[in-house]
Design a protein around this motif. Structure first.
Motif, PDB file in Angstrom:
ATOM      1  N   SER A   1      -3.953  -0.344  -0.686  1.00  0.00           N
ATOM      2  CA  SER A   1      -3.494  -0.027  -2.034  1.00  0.00           C
ATOM      3  C   SER A   1      -1.987   0.205  -2.064  1.00  0.00           C
ATOM      4  CB  SER A   1      -4.222   1.226  -2.553  1.00  0.00           C
ATOM      5  OG  SER A   1      -3.741   1.596  -3.820  1.00  0.00           O
ATOM      6  N   ILE A   2      -1.474   0.924  -1.069  1.00  0.00           N
ATOM      7  CA  ILE A   2      -0.032   1.165  -0.987  1.00  0.00           C
ATOM      8  C   ILE A   2       0.728  -0.147  -0.829  1.00  0.00           C
ATOM      9  CG2 ILE A   2       1.771   2.152   0.502  1.00  0.00           C
ATOM     10  CD1 ILE A   2      -0.163   4.512   0.987  1.00  0.00           C
ATOM     11  N   GLY A   3       0.170  -1.055  -0.038  1.00  0.00           N
ATOM     12  CA  GLY A   3       0.802  -2.358   0.136  1.00  0.00           C
ATOM     13  C   GLY A   3       0.936  -3.109  -1.176  1.00  0.00           C
ATOM     14  N   MET A   4      -0.076  -2.989  -2.032  1.00  0.00           N
ATOM     15  CA  MET A   4      -0.058  -3.676  -3.318  1.00  0.00           C
ATOM     16  C   MET A   4       0.851  -2.988  -4.340  1.00  0.00           C
ATOM     17  SD  MET A   4      -2.033  -6.382  -3.125  1.00  0.00           S
ATOM     18  CE  MET A   4      -2.541  -6.766  -4.799  1.00  0.00           C
ATOM     19  N   THR A   5       0.980  -1.684  -4.243  1.00  0.00           N
ATOM     20  CA  THR A   5       1.704  -0.942  -5.279  1.00  0.00           C
ATOM     21  C   THR A   5       3.139  -0.577  -4.898  1.00  0.00           C
ATOM     22  OG1 THR A   5       0.765   1.133  -4.428  1.00  0.00           O
ATOM     23  CG2 THR A   5      -0.415   0.048  -6.221  1.00  0.00           C
TER      24      THR A   5
ATOM     25  N   THR B   1     -10.787  -8.115   5.542  1.00  0.00           N
ATOM     26  CA  THR B   1     -10.965  -9.546   5.746  1.00  0.00           C
ATOM     27  C   THR B   1      -9.668 -10.258   5.356  1.00  0.00           C
ATOM     28  OG1 THR B   1     -11.950  -9.701   3.546  1.00  0.00           O
ATOM     29  CG2 THR B   1     -13.457  -9.555   5.401  1.00  0.00           C
ATOM     30  N   GLY B   2      -9.487 -11.450   5.903  1.00  0.00           N
ATOM     31  CA  GLY B   2      -8.245 -12.171   5.646  1.00  0.00           C
ATOM     32  C   GLY B   2      -7.108 -11.766   6.563  1.00  0.00           C
ATOM     33  N   THR B   3      -7.442 -11.050   7.645  1.00  0.00           N
ATOM     34  CA  THR B   3      -6.413 -10.667   8.611  1.00  0.00           C
ATOM     35  C   THR B   3      -6.872 -11.001  10.030  1.00  0.00           C
ATOM     36  OG1 THR B   3      -7.263  -8.393   8.856  1.00  0.00           O
ATOM     37  CG2 THR B   3      -5.570  -8.764   7.181  1.00  0.00           C
TER      38      THR B   3
ATOM     39  N   GLY C   1      -2.705  -6.681   3.344  1.00  0.00           N
ATOM     40  CA  GLY C   1      -3.724  -6.786   4.382  1.00  0.00           C
ATOM     41  C   GLY C   1      -3.197  -6.369   5.741  1.00  0.00           C
ATOM     42  N   ILE C   2      -1.950  -6.743   6.047  1.00  0.00           N
ATOM     43  CA  ILE C   2      -1.361  -6.376   7.335  1.00  0.00           C
ATOM     44  C   ILE C   2      -1.136  -4.876   7.414  1.00  0.00           C
ATOM     45  CG2 ILE C   2       0.727  -6.609   8.742  1.00  0.00           C
ATOM     46  CD1 ILE C   2       0.842  -9.555   7.731  1.00  0.00           C
ATOM     47  N   LEU C   3      -0.694  -4.268   6.328  1.00  0.00           N
ATOM     48  CA  LEU C   3      -0.527  -2.810   6.319  1.00  0.00           C
ATOM     49  C   LEU C   3      -1.862  -2.107   6.521  1.00  0.00           C
ATOM     50  CD1 LEU C   3       2.317  -3.559   5.419  1.00  0.00           C
ATOM     51  CD2 LEU C   3       2.191  -1.736   3.709  1.00  0.00           C
ATOM     52  N   ALA C   4      -2.910  -2.644   5.887  1.00  0.00           N
ATOM     53  CA  ALA C   4      -4.245  -2.068   6.068  1.00  0.00           C
ATOM     54  C   ALA C   4      -4.732  -2.262   7.501  1.00  0.00           C
ATOM     55  CB  ALA C   4      -5.224  -2.701   5.089  1.00  0.00           C
ATOM     56  N   LEU C   5      -4.398  -3.399   8.098  1.00  0.00           N
ATOM     57  CA  LEU C   5      -4.734  -3.635   9.510  1.00  0.00           C
ATOM     58  C   LEU C   5      -4.032  -2.613  10.396  1.00  0.00           C
ATOM     59  CD1 LEU C   5      -5.883  -5.207  11.897  1.00  0.00           C
ATOM     60  CD2 LEU C   5      -4.040  -6.883  11.594  1.00  0.00           C
TER      61      LEU C   5
END
Length: 386
Positions: free
Chosen positions: A22-26, A206-208, A254-258
């Motif tokens: 979420s932080i990556g998107m916002t 997913t997607g990472t 996605g990378i930040l979430a990874l």
């Protein structure tokens, strides 16, 4: 619904992973490496932080960490990027289609040849020798799974890696079922490339995924070319990593979430493995006591997954029954026909049980009870038709 298909993708994800995405998107919506403005620079800095985390985990340098959209992409990039025409390759009989299909395609095109090494679950030394026996003067690559996505069996990859290093053979490791579960790094496994998904044992979205290269690995050829944000005036792809293999805009959120997933497993690695092993051991023991249930062989060395079958019922029917009763497991061939040929289950397939750190013993007991009821119902039907 009780989710027991974590070998396909872990679910649910840790809250920290959801927050990071979420932080990556916002907060980090700029295009990393595509501008000198604050938004682009901030996104690029965050991605570099994740590169450093991945490099520390797998014992390489940040520049050798290439972000991909899954493990399959990483394997294709490594296999096709490091192979030379007229080379010979050795893979294993437990490999996923992400290894088998690229090799098959290259062989069909007349570019390479490959052989498939048998695996002996109760004798790792015999497995290692099977690989060695298949090596020819023109063998330039060994590529294999670290652990089977069907049985969980772990291959003797340290021995294989050491042999490859001593004989100047490129070694590519498919760590789809081991990254984040058991130690996987370049110091212990002398691989040239380690390919990992972000969405399985690393608990990312997913997607990472990642292609990780050792500092001594040859520079791979590209299978995708395009904008990298660097060396933009030249027509050829950059000759330095990671830019050479990262064409197009990266999946920043996605990378930040990874990265948050990597933090999660590093803090909890021993607890996660211990819990999953306990759940597998209890569940496997109970299922093996049910008449007509057979457990797929896996040997002593395995990651915490296993597969089973029920005599007289196709694995996809078993999975459908379980789904109807609130349990998510995968039946069939698991994109690994070589493994099912090895286990002689290609016709019926198997049902795979794969817990995560969020699975409970109570959920496993409910699952065991459901399988027991399925067998009882099947027996009643047979008695009525007798």
């Amino acid at each position: 619904m009780i989710y027991l298909d974590n070998a396909a993708t872990t679910f649910p994800k840790p809250l920290s992973v959801l927050r990071a995405q979420s932080i990556g998107m916002t907060q980090y919506g700029g295009n990393p490496g595509r501008g000198g403005h604050r938004f682009s620079l901030r996104a690029g800095e965050q991605i570099y932080h994740v590169r450093k985390k991945a490099a520390a985990l797998f014992k390489t340098t940040p520049e050798q960490v290439v972000f991909t959209n899954n493990c399959t992409t990483a394997l294709n990039m490594a296999i096709k990027g490091l192979l030379k025409p007229e080379s010979h390759v050795v893979c294993s009989c437990l490999d996923h289609n992400a290894v088998y299909r690229p090799l098959y395609r290259l062989k069909e095109a007349g570019l390479i040849d490959f052989d498939i090494a048998p695996v002996f679950e109760d004798d790792p030394e015999k497995t290692f020798r099977a690989f060695v026996r298949l090596v020819r003067p023109n063998t330039r690559m060994v590529v294999c799974t670290h652990a089977s996505n069907v049985s969980g069996h772990i291959l003797p990859v340290e021995q294989i890696g050491s042999f490859c290093k001593d004989n100047d053979v490129v070694f590519i490791l498919d760590a789809a079922q081991t990254a984040g579960i058991i130690p996987v790094d370049f110091q212990h496994i002398q691989a040239d490339a380690i390919c990992v998904p972000g969405h399985k044992g690393l608990y990312g979205p997913t997607g990472t995924g990642m292609l990780l290269l050792s500092v001594e690995a040859p520079l791979p050829q590209t299978i995708i070319e395009g904008g990298t944000g660097s060396a933009s005036a030249q027509a050829s792809q950059p000759d330095f990593l990671p830019d050479r293999l990262e064409s197009g805009t990266l999946n920043t959120s996605g990378i930040l979430a990874l990265g948050a997933g990597i933090d999660f497993i590093q803090k909890n690695a021993e607890t996660i493995l211990r819990q999953e092993e306990t759940l597998c051991r209890i569940t496997e023991q109970e299922l093996s006591r049910i008449p007509k249930v057979s457990i797929c062989p896996h040997g002593k060395s395995r990651v915490p997954i296993f597969s089973f079958s029920i005599a007289g019922i196709h694995s996809e029917e078993v999975a459908a029954y379980l789904n109807q009763h609130g349990f998510a497991l995968r039946g069939g061939l698991h994109c690994a026909p070589l493994a099912h040929e090895h286990y002689q289950t290609a016709e019926q397939g198997l049902v795979r049980f794969s817990p995560s750190c969020f699975t409970t013993q109570q959920e496993c007991r409910q699952f065991i009870s459901c399988v027991r009821n399925l067998v009882k119902n099947m027996n009643r039907k047979l008695e009525l038709h007798a």
